[in-house]
Structure formats: structure tokens, C-alpha cells
Design a protein around this motif. Sequence first.
Motif, mmCIF file in Angstrom:
data_model
loop_
_atom_site.group_PDB
_atom_site.id
_atom_site.type_symbol
_atom_site.label_atom_id
_atom_site.label_comp_id
_atom_site.label_asym_id
_atom_site.label_seq_id
_atom_site.Cartn_x
_atom_site.Cartn_y
_atom_site.Cartn_z
ATOM 1 N N ILE A 23 0.568 -0.972 -0.078
ATOM 2 C CA ILE A 23 0.092 -0.467 0.345
ATOM 3 C C ILE A 23 0.982 1.700 -0.306
ATOM 4 O O ILE A 23 1.372 1.663 1.540
ATOM 5 N N ALA A 26 0.448 5.811 1.849
ATOM 6 C CA ALA A 26 -0.491 6.217 3.328
ATOM 7 C C ALA A 26 -0.184 7.667 3.902
ATOM 8 O O ALA A 26 1.359 7.755 3.950
ATOM 9 N N ALA A 62 -2.333 4.554 -2.211
ATOM 10 C CA ALA A 62 -3.247 5.147 -0.986
ATOM 11 C C ALA A 62 -3.930 6.650 -1.107
ATOM 12 O O ALA A 62 -4.609 7.518 -0.292
ATOM 13 N N LYS A 65 -3.994 9.274 1.919
ATOM 14 C CA LYS A 65 -5.394 8.632 2.589
ATOM 15 C C LYS A 65 -4.845 8.347 3.934
ATOM 16 O O LYS A 65 -3.700 7.743 4.093
ATOM 17 N N TYR A 66 -5.494 8.085 5.300
ATOM 18 C CA TYR A 66 -4.631 7.659 6.551
ATOM 19 C C TYR A 66 -5.675 5.818 6.464
ATOM 20 O O TYR A 66 -6.486 4.931 5.543
ATOM 21 N N VAL A 67 -4.046 5.191 7.175
ATOM 22 C CA VAL A 67 -4.404 3.757 7.092
ATOM 23 C C VAL A 67 -4.176 3.464 8.663
ATOM 24 O O VAL A 67 -4.122 3.900 9.488
ATOM 25 N N CYS A 68 -5.199 3.060 9.389
ATOM 26 C CA CYS A 68 -5.479 2.403 10.673
ATOM 27 C C CYS A 68 -5.846 0.567 10.227
ATOM 28 O O CYS A 68 -6.149 0.736 9.885
ATOM 29 N N LEU A 328 -6.873 -3.925 7.994
ATOM 30 C CA LEU A 328 -6.120 -2.514 8.178
ATOM 31 C C LEU A 328 -7.614 -2.066 7.001
ATOM 32 O O LEU A 328 -8.379 -2.836 6.822
ATOM 33 N N VAL A 330 -9.243 2.011 4.872
ATOM 34 C CA VAL A 330 -8.549 3.165 5.011
ATOM 35 C C VAL A 330 -9.354 4.280 5.716
ATOM 36 O O VAL A 330 -10.809 4.262 4.645
#
Length: 331
Positions: A23, A26, A62, A65-68, A328, A330
Motif C-alpha cells: 500500500i 499512505a 492510497a 489517505k489514512y490507514v489504521c 487494515l 483506509v
Amino acid sequence: MSVEQKQKRVEIALGRKKADKVIKNARIVNVFTNEIIPGDIAIHDSLIVGVGNYSGKEEIDACGKYVCPGLIDSHVHIESSMVTPAEFAKVVLQHGTTTVIADPHEIANVCGIEGINFMLNEAKAVPMNIFYMMPSCVPATPFENNGAALTAKVMEPFAGNPLILGLGEVMNYPAVLAGDKDILSKIELFDNGVVDGHSSGLSERELCAYKAVGVMTNHECTSIDEVIAHLRLGMYVQIREGSAARNLTDIISGLIERGVPLNRCVFCTDDKHLQDISREGHINYNIKKAVSLGVDPIEAIKMATINPAQCYRLKRLGAVAPGYSADLIVL
């Protein structure tokens, strides 16, 4: 996990070989340092092996964008949704919940072991993590007449099941405080797992006794003083925001006012109707509400990820880091 698989992880992490999937670009939510870190996430065989600058056989941009980590509901009764686990998963996955820790005491009260086996088999076939706690109080009280009775002996074959993380909510706390051998035998059976609590209004000594036998969590706290009393003993407090019980505003506001750390606080629904989930969201709703009350966004995410993962000893879940599952979302 074989030595050969570990060797391959090393090769990919060092950049000598390409990852299966990467990914790219990110903004990674780091639940250990409370940072947002730009970078790539290298994945091999569904496991994160590297965070930084990587190339892969397959690359997903990504675009900043945020990935958590995927979100975790730490206490739920799937039966209350009135659908099967497979149908339940279809709804909550849309809101970023990738793991639930369910107590199937409702189906166990009707169908006993057959009901629990049904829930376990369903969990193996859905595209999310469904873990269970073994129902501790079936029947809920000795005066009830229901479809089954689960004794410690009946529970023994389930003690080593990897989908069962421990003993479900010990709502018969009077029996615990009376030193009842039946309930203490159930707690002893799952002594190496996690034991969920279910109590309110206990005195200081009674709460000490409850914790002393192994109870680690409680989702029934009704006041901020009760919450802090649990946290002081090293227990985890499950903050509910479901369809029936909504304790999040009072508890979060009180914790912020008192300046109490949130590292042993986790989110749960216990339970939320599908209609409410579709309208409001699931655990993502709990996060948004906590942030609206003044919780730092990453702290709120931690209450839905790494905190419950550590509480329930899910060592591969709850973070975006090497050695963790590529579980994960997104944003």
C-alpha cells in the motif's frame, strides 16, 4: 510459522525481495507513538512485514489517505442483531469493524453446546475475525428454567479452542463473592485466558475480590467513580454505546475532566440493532463521538484497536506495524 517463512519476511523487510502487496503513499496511524507517519506498507502472506519505502508485486496507491488498524468491538451478543454471524458481518464490515469479541450466551441459553458450535462454525466462514467468550452463566440464575446448563465439565473441551478467548461475562457476581465452587471452577478453567465481568455497585472490597479471582473487564460501570475504581485495580473498562445502553458521553466526559489515561479503556456496543448501525455506524460511531467530546483522534482510535487487542491478547491485531496482521482500514 516455519523458519522458511520467517526468512522470506526478513528478505522482504530488508528490501531484497518484493512484497506480495504494497500500500503506497499512505498516512499511517501509529498507535504506539500517537503519530501520523507517511509511508508504504509492505504485506506478505497477509502479514505486515515492513513500513517505510517499499515496492511490491501488486501496488495500491492510497493517495495520501489514512490507514489504521481494523476496529474491534470488545463485547457484543451477535444474536441480539437477530441475524446469523455471516449476515452480521456484512453490515459491520462496511463501518470498519473487522473484529468482534462475542458472548453467545443467548443462543447457549436456548440450544446449549449445539448453539455454541453453530456460532463457532459460522465464524470460520466469514471474512472478518469473530472470537467468542465461553458463556459463564447458563442459566443466568439457578432459578431459571431454560434449554441448557453449562457446567465447568461441559466447558472443558472448549478451553483450548483458538476462537474462544476466555470466559464470558460473570454476571453471577454474588456467587463469586460467596466463594461458590461452581462459578470459581469455570473461572479456573479459563485462568490462562481473559475473564469478562458484569457487575455494578460493588464495594471497594467486593471489587477487589472480583478482580482477585481473575475478572479483568467490566461493561456495566454506571458512574465515573466506578470506572476509576476499576482502572485503579488494573481492569479494563468497556465503554458502551449501543442501542439500549449508551454510557460513552458520561464516562468519556468524566475521564477527560479527571485527566485519567485511556490506555485501559475500550469500546463496545453490547448491542446495537442493524437499523441503528446502518444509520449511525458501529465502533466508528463510538470513535467519532469520543472525538466530539474532546478525545484526541488517535487516542480514540486506540480505544477501538490496540487497547482491546492487548486486553484480549490478540497479538497480531490492533496496529499497523511489522508482525501484525494486514487487518487494515483506509480512511
